[in-house]
Design an enzyme around this catalytic site. Structure first.
Site, short mmCIF file in Angstrom:
data_model
loop_
_atom_site.label_atom_id
_atom_site.label_comp_id
_atom_site.label_asym_id
_atom_site.label_seq_id
_atom_site.Cartn_x
_atom_site.Cartn_y
_atom_site.Cartn_z
N GLY A 248 77.29 19.21 66.07
CA GLY A 248 77.78 18.52 64.89
C GLY A 248 77.35 19.18 63.58
N HIS A 249 77.85 18.62 62.48
CA HIS A 249 77.57 19.19 61.16
C HIS A 249 76.08 19.03 60.81
CE1 HIS A 249 78.97 15.10 59.28
NE2 HIS A 249 77.87 14.96 59.99
N ASN A 250 75.58 20.03 60.09
CA ASN A 250 74.20 20.06 59.58
C ASN A 250 73.15 20.30 60.66
OD1 ASN A 250 75.37 19.33 57.11
ND2 ASN A 250 74.91 17.16 57.41
#
Length: 286
Positions: A248-250
């Site tokens: 996922g993002h980050n």
């Protein structure tokens, strides 16, 4: 033969001394020429094999292999007909020997006529660009890269030296280091799963980060790595990611990590160096 020559380049034969040197092991001098690699069960007198997992010890004494890579503790268990190549790291030695007999395919420099290269893209002339590839403006691709058929490289993406981008792969919003391999169907840099719930419905939150993939990373087929929102998504140097993984993002994934198939890593999770994550695990935000 273990490797079908229709699909795998074949080199050799090599004498025992050459093979032992490649394996970074030691062998007693013997007039022996080896023509290929094979399992203990299928090897013949001109093949080299190995034993690393003691679960297969029963096959060692019965093997017909001409040479066998083994740990020093198992040297005495070899059949009399086999030459021993002795090393404390048999599996690593086996990897080196397999690469000796079956090296990776060489890059064939050139751009296929069906590829679309937008103005402003910079591709080193030593690269191989396959059929129906799309490379957008501002892209920079370093020397010795292979871009597989049907892949799409989005605007301003940077790819380092000696990378392999598998067929039907898409890369956007990304900075990729050197010697990175993306297997077919990988998706890099797409928008992460981020939105705000309002009375009027869901409101998308801008995903303004990148994906940064450091040197010597491998990413398995059909894996997805979302770009960051508040910070970049980072994959540390030397990491190995299996097929069908969702990152996922980050997310920040450390150096030399191993992530096995069907793992999901939730956005904004941080994983340290040298982590091992088993198959089908779900990592919450940490």
């Amino acid at each position: 033969m273990m490797a079908d020559s229709r699909f795998f380049e074949k080199r050799g034969p090599f004498d025992l001394a050459t093979v032992a040197s490649c394996a970074r092991g030691s062998a007693i001098s013997k007039d022996l020429v080896l023509t290929g690699v094979a399992t203990l069960q299928t090897a013949g007198p001109s093949d080299i094999s190995f034993l690393d997992n003691r679960r297969y010890l029963a096959f060692l004494g019965k093997s017909l292999a001409g040479a066998i890579i083994v740990h020093p503790d198992l040297q005495s268990d070899l059949p009399p007909s086999a030459a021993a190549i002795v090393t404390i790291e048999p599996y690593a030695a086996w990897a080196r020997v397999c690469a000796l007999f079956h090296p990776e395919s060489l890059v064939s420099p050139g751009v296929h006529p069906s590829a679309i290269i937008e103005e402003g893209a910079s591709i080193d002339p030593s690269c191989e660009v396959g059929p129906n590839v799309v490379i957008s403006s501002g892209v920079v691709i370093g020397a010795g890269c292979v871009i597989g058929a049907g892949s799409v490289i989005g605007r301003a993406v940077v790819i380092g030296r000696d990378c392999k981008i598998g067929a039907q792969t898409t890369v956007s919003h990304a900075i990729i280091g050197s010697r990175v391999e993306l297997f077919p169907g990988v998706r890099i840099g797409q928008e992460g799963f981020g939105f705000a719930a309002t009375a009027e419905g869901f409101l998308g939150v801008a995903q303004l980060g990148l994906v940064v993939i450091e040197d010597d990373v491998k990413v398995g087929a059909n894996t997805t790595i979302d770009r960051g929102s508040a910070r970049d998504t980072v994959i540390g140097a030397g990491t190995r990611i299996d097929n069908l993984v969702q990152i996922g993002h980050n997310v920040v994934l450390g150096r030399q990590c191993v992530v096995v198939a069907q793992v999901g890593i939730a956005g904004s999770t941080t994983v340290g160096d040298f982590a091992r994550i088993g198959g089908k695990r779900q990592l919450p935000v940490t």
